[in-house]
Write an enzyme that holds these catalytic residues in place. Structure first.
Site, PDB file in Angstrom:
ATOM      1  N   GLU A  18       0.848  -1.208  -0.090  1.00  0.00           N
ATOM      2  CA  GLU A  18      -0.179   0.136  -0.028  1.00  0.00           C
ATOM      3  C   GLU A  18       0.795   1.157   0.130  1.00  0.00           C
ATOM      4  OE1 GLU A  18      -0.317  -2.458   2.327  1.00  0.00           O
ATOM      5  OE2 GLU A  18      -2.141  -3.521   1.437  1.00  0.00           O
TER       6      GLU A  18
ATOM      7  N   PHE B  83      -5.551  -0.052   5.480  1.00  0.00           N
ATOM      8  CA  PHE B  83      -4.183   0.178   4.919  1.00  0.00           C
ATOM      9  C   PHE B  83      -3.930   1.698   4.135  1.00  0.00           C
ATOM     10  CE2 PHE B  83      -5.591  -4.368   4.150  1.00  0.00           C
ATOM     11  CZ  PHE B  83      -5.291  -4.680   5.340  1.00  0.00           C
TER      12      PHE B  83
END
Lengths: 272, 337
Positions: free
Chosen positions: B71, B96
């Site tokens: 991410e 995330f």
């Protein structure tokens, strides 16, 4: 510019760098000195397409400084390349300056990305390269990184993206000076074997002496030939290169020279 | 009862109200955007189906980038794409993005003023059985502290669709938040939507309930029940937490003299915090907060969790009673003094 003139230019950059940092009274000295030859080659060696009078020119290559803290050498190179007047260099890190302590895209013409938190520029560079590749555009993306920076895990995420998308328009240059704030990179962390690591990440791996103008230029030319894989140049440089009492000494990572030290340095560089 | 100008679903309070997840609207909008704007690209962090980016992937495979589970890098790559003219939508869970990638969002997206559109799916406790790690309750707080960030928590599928399309047309970083669970379709195609402009869904003068996300329906439901007891609540859909619609908020606070904020988020730092900061400066009134009471979540069914942690219409009704009492006592004290 021929090699002789490039070497001369690199010394000019170092001289302005010392003056600028002494004036600012704050900033990084060692890394920028070590990278002066590579910045000279990139901006004056005809390796990179740019137009200082039109910094947003769409066909330009992108030079992305991921280890933002060495921006003093970027600023000096940009000023010498006429992106902005050299007078601005004396305002480094002062209130209201266009030259922030770490580079800010919106403040300084020629700065492609705001950086300073390590490991982020490489992701942005991969994104730019991905965009160009998707659009079948010929622009190259050159990403400059510190070796200590490679300790940030997200760098390796970015390298996976680069190889997954076969970004052969991306050239990563690692400033391999083996030094970081707390000491030798291999004492602080464990980066070796960098060649093998990058090979395992499916990069073309090149090594060179980053303080040798001819060698770097030849290596860069090889690295920028597209072959379906991203390239990395592990450029061996010395922190503080050009000033004997600063060379290979990590205490010069994050401090500027005082007046006396600056005078000594300038004398050695032929700037006084 | 409801504000007719808002063109809400006619069967809103019936048992046959349509139930869909907000993320469905995200997927629909991305396909629409793919057709209308060749610069729109989508990045998925190994969550293509659950973030509803599959449709875009199949229709525009050359503009869909599977990034894998990374991410932090995904946000950075999106920022790079925006620097070469793309409008990237980043699709993963709110845990995330922004959870894991906050520094990348702060610098590469925010400080750089990148034209990136971040989407946090599966936000809130209604993720349910996955438990606390995946129940992101802090994302709005993280995002709204960033200068220049636009923060939107739409209430249903249709509003999410509109918000996604508007986000693409807005220059600069945007954070869009969706839930996992199905929620009632409150709005329709005709319901007005403008980023930064709150909608007064129901008028009233006793208490203003300022809600967003799935709590909008809960607020309407609570207001309907309260009406039967002679308590008239204004219900404001504050879908955009940043920039906050100060005008509508101050109007609501002045008219009602008391507010409830209702959101599927920690009570600190989210919509409740934004409303309190704004009213403290402009028009202080008693305020009660519906949201996660400074706690991590746990596994359970979405409905059970919303009830347990006080994010349902039942909790809103209690909060309304409480704030009315505070309002009344405030008046008495004012009279004495």
């Amino acid at each position: 510019m021929d090699i002789q003139n490039l070497k001369h230019k690199a010394t000019e950059l170092r001289i302005d760098l010392i003056k600028m940092l002494e004036k600012a009274g704050s900033g990084h000295t060692g890394g920028p000195l070590g990278m002066a030859d590579i910045f000279t080659a990139l901006y004056f060696g005809g390796l990179v397409k740019y137009d200082a009078k039109n910094p947003k020119w769409e066909e330009r290559d992108r030079i992305v400084l991921s280890n933002g803290h060495i921006c003093p050498i970027l600023y000096v190179a940009l000023a010498h390349a006429d992106f902005f007047p050299k007078e601005a260099l004396s305002t480094l890190r002062q209130l209201g300056t266009m030259l922030q302590g770490h580079p800010h895209r919106l403040d300084t013409p020629g700065v492609e990305i705001s950086s300073g938190s390590l490991g982020q520029g490489i992701s942005a560079a991969a994104g730019m390269a991905l965009g160009f590749k998707s659009d079948k555009k010929p622009n190259k993306v050159i990403c400059l990184m510190g070796d200590g920076e490679l300790e940030e895990g997200s760098c390796w995420e970015a390298f996976m993206t680069a190889s997954r998308y076969k970004l052969d328009n991306l050239i990563v240059i690692v400033d391999r000076n083996y030094l970081q704030i707390d000491g030798h990179t291999e004492d602080v962390s464990c980066l070796e074997d960098l060649d093998k690591r990058f090979e395992a990440f499916q990069f073309n791996v090149f090594r060179c002496d980053g303080n040798n103008m001819e060698e770097f230029i030849k290596t860069f030319e090889k690295a920028s030939k597209p072959n379906g894989k991203p390239s990395v140049i592990l450029a061996r440089t010395f922190m503080g290169q050009g000033v004997s009492f600063m060379k290979d000494d990590h205490s010069w990572h994050g401090k500027p020279p005082n007046k006396q030290e600056a005078e000594l340095a300038l004398k050695e560089l032929g700037g006084i | 009862m409801v504000n007719e100008a808002m063109k809400l679903a006619e069967n809103l309070f019936n048992n046959d109200v349509k139930m869909t997840p907000t993320r469905d609207g995200y997927g629909e909008a991305l396909v629409e955007l793919g057709e209308s704007n060749p610069n729109v690209v989508v990045l998925s962090g190994d969550l293509t189906e659950s973030t509803r980016t599959e449709g875009f992937k199949h229709k525009f495979p050359d503009r869909f980038y599977e990034m894998g589970i990374c991410e932090q890098n995904m946000v950075g790559v999106a920022c790079g794409l925006s620097m070469v003219g793309k409008i990237p939508f980043v699709a993963t869970y709110a845990a995330f993005v922004p959870g894991r990638a906050f520094d990348q969002i702060r610098i590469s997206a925010g400080y750089n003023r990148s034209n990136v559109k971040l989407s946090g799916a599966h936000a809130g406790i209604s993720v349910g059985p996955d438990g606390a790690t995946h129940q992101m309750m802090e994302d709005i707080a993280l995002m709204r502290t960033l200068p220049g960030m636009t923060v939107i928590a739409p209430c249903d599928r249709e509003e999410t669709r509109k918000a996604t399309i508007e986000a693409a047309n807005l220059e600069g970083p945007v954070y869009l938040r969706f839930g996992r669970d199905k929620v009632p379709e409150v709005t329709t195609k005709e319901t007005p939507f403008k980023i930064g402009k709150a909608n007064i869904l129901m008028d009233g003068s006793d208490v203003a309930i300022i809600a967003n996300g799935p709590l909008v329906y809960e607020a309407l439901d609570a207001a309907k029940t309260l009406r039967r007891n002679g308590v008239y609540c204004m219900v404001v859909n504050m879908h955009t937490v940043k920039p906050l619609d100060v005008t509508t908020l101050v109007y609501a606070a002045r008219k009602c003299g008391a507010v409830i904020t209702a959101e599927e988020h920690q009570i600190t730092g989210g919509l409740g915090g934004a409303v309190a900061e704004t009213l403290a400066r402009n028009n202080p009134v008693p305020q009660e907060f519906i949201g996660m009471p400074d706690s991590y979540g746990e596994s359970g069914k979405p409905r059970e969790l919303m009830e347990k942690y006080g994010m349902s219409s039942t909790a809103i009704i209690e909060a309304v009673k409480k704030v009315i009492a505070r309002k009344a006592s405030g008046r008495i004290f004012a009279g004495v003094l």
